[in-house]
Scaffold this active site. Structure first.
Site, PDB file in Angstrom:
ATOM      1  N   SER A 233      14.696 -38.777  48.447  1.00 37.06           N
ATOM      2  CA  SER A 233      16.099 -37.936  48.535  1.00 37.06           C
ATOM      3  C   SER A 233      16.667 -37.734  47.102  1.00 37.06           C
ATOM      4  CB  SER A 233      17.043 -38.635  49.522  1.00 37.06           C
ATOM      5  OG  SER A 233      17.626 -39.807  48.859  1.00 37.06           O
ATOM      6  N   LYS A 234      17.396 -36.704  47.030  1.00 39.73           N
ATOM      7  CA  LYS A 234      17.969 -36.232  45.592  1.00 39.73           C
ATOM      8  C   LYS A 234      19.033 -37.248  45.518  1.00 39.73           C
ATOM      9  CE  LYS A 234      16.489 -31.548  45.404  1.00 39.73           C
ATOM     10  NZ  LYS A 234      16.902 -30.185  45.403  1.00 39.73           N
TER      11      LYS A 234
END
Length: 449
Positions: A233-234
């Site tokens: 995930s960012k």
């Protein structure tokens, strides 16, 4: 043999990128191969300022040695794709002349709708070839894929299920075309890349065959995923070296942990790990980060480097900032203990941070700050002050409340000034810290429901 690492300067080198890099390093070390660093920077809209320098710096921090690059050129440069457009133009014309591609005028909207319909019907999401025989002279350029037969390779698939990939648009090549050309001209013999590129392999093989190139040996290695098997995930998982350093993980640990992921056992260095390395023995399933193992390796590495405290601090904040940081601390100190307290922003621990208000307004401010910090192109005191002023006015906060909410980001109210800390530790680390605080706030709020 020649291998390549080919990052794009569109963001940080996260653990997934670094895992791929270490795999290439181990292969090249074991088989005495050359390792090339190529910068795939043709996507100008997504390229980040200073990202190329950050790539070099991050690879240097975990001691990845590169044989050829823009900074150490060999016979096959230039090593930035933005400097090779003339090369791609020559080969796209050659591919057109050979009938390996065609001009297409279909809008992306039409193609996307078509692919969604195909998926709903249980068919592969491929372009329908509407413009294949129209003999257009302009438009985007697509790969001409056979509609019969099977692509034979590591990934066997019917050609009819392979998409007619866009190879050229807006006077520039796409990744799929440029990387094939570069691999050939840079004499790349082995390509070690993530398994997410497996479905693209038939397209790359086809381009090679159309142009009469020798097809490199492709290996598709596992991906580093989160616990839900999705990509990193960012917000949290997609962390770079600076973020790990800010959490107390030293650079030696990052290298050693990544080596252990590749070879399966804890090994202190590349030289020893290469004897255990076998590309055919890599795990088939995706890899999850084991935080406990990471910390255990960090404990071992800390014992080896802790004798030099100054070097630890320099690694955390950057050698160039060390003297300035110490000067700022001494300026506000009367006794030695004061310097330690003022350095709390260096030894930041998100587990011990305590939020003051635990309110919705606190969460909202940090969430808005995260958005603004990520958009900021120039990380300067003036730009940061403008963002903070805008948000305090928007949320109706006074300066005291605003500064109190931001205190956990720098560790303590006893630290040196907020803006000095922001500029010293940098944009990427601040973004990581805000992300972690938001995650903690989110879980705390849900527990109270």
């Amino acid at each position: 043999m020649r291998l390549r690492i080919a990052p794009s300067p569109t963001g940080i080198l996260h653990l997934g990128n670094l895992y791929s890099a270490i795999t290439n390093v181990l292969f090249s070390y074991k088989y005495d191969s050359k390792l090339i660093l190529r910068i795939e920077d043709t996507d100008t809209q997504r390229n980040k300022t200073n990202a190329i320098e950050d790539i070099y710096r991050d690879l240097d921090k975990i001691k990845i040695n590169i044989d050829e690059s823009s900074k150490n050129p060999g016979l096959y440069g230039p090593y930035k794709q933005s400097e090779r457009i003339h090369v791609y133009k020559f080969y796209i014309k050659k591919l057109l002349k050979m009938g390996g591609c065609f001009f297409c005028k279909c809008s992306f909207k039409r193609v996307n709708i078509l692919k969604k319909i195909n998926l709903l019907l249980g068919d592969p999401p491929t372009y329908d070839g509407k413009c294949l025989n129209r003999n257009y002279l302009t438009g985007k350029i697509r790969l001409k894929v056979p509609r019969a037969g099977i692509c034979v390779g590591d990934y066997k698939i019917n050609w009819s299920n392979v998409d007619m990939q866009v190879l050229w648009i807006n006077s520039k090549p796409t990744y799929h075309f440029a990387n094939v050309i570069d691999d050939q001209l840079m004499k790349i013999s082995h390509v070690l890349r993530g398994r997410d590129w497996l479905t693209s392999n038939p397209k790359h093989i086809l381009i090679n065959l159309f142009l009469g190139f020798n097809v490199p040996k492709y290996y598709h290695i596992p991906l580093i995923c989160n616990k839900t098997e999705s990509k990193l995930s960012k917000r949290l998982d997609n962390m770079g070296i600076d973020s790990f350093l800010s959490l107390g993980i030293i650079s030696e640990t990052i290298l050693r942990y990544l080596i252990s992921l590749v070879v399966g056992v804890d090994t202190p260095n590349i030289s020893e790990a290469s004897s255990n390395f076998n590309i055919k023995n890599l795990k088939q399933q995706n890899i999850h980060i084991n935080g406990k193992k990471l910390l255990l390796i960090n404990k071992i590495c800390l014992y080896e480097v802790v004798q030099d405290v100054n070097n630890i601090i320099k690694n955390l904040i950057g050698k160039g900032c060390f003297d300035d940081v110490m000067a700022l601390c001494v300026k506000k100190s009367l006794i030695l203990h004061d310097i330690y307290k003022l350095l709390c922003f260096v030894f930041w621990d998100y587990k011990s941070i305590k939020m003051v208000f635990m309110s919705n307004i606190e969460y909202l401010l940090l969430d808005l700050l995260l958005i603004e910090y990520k958009k900021l192109i120039i990380w300067s005191k003036l730009n940061l002050q403008n963002i903070h002023k805008k948000l305090t006015n928007y949320l109706g906060l006074n300066l005291r409340t605003f500064c109190t909410i931001l205190t956990p980001i720098i560790g303590s109210r006893h630290s040196i000034s907020l803006y000095d800390v922001y500029l010293i530790i940098g944009q990427k680390v601040i973004i990581t810290r805000v992300s972690l605080i938001l995650e903690k706030l989110y879980h705390k709020t849900n527990q109270n429901i």
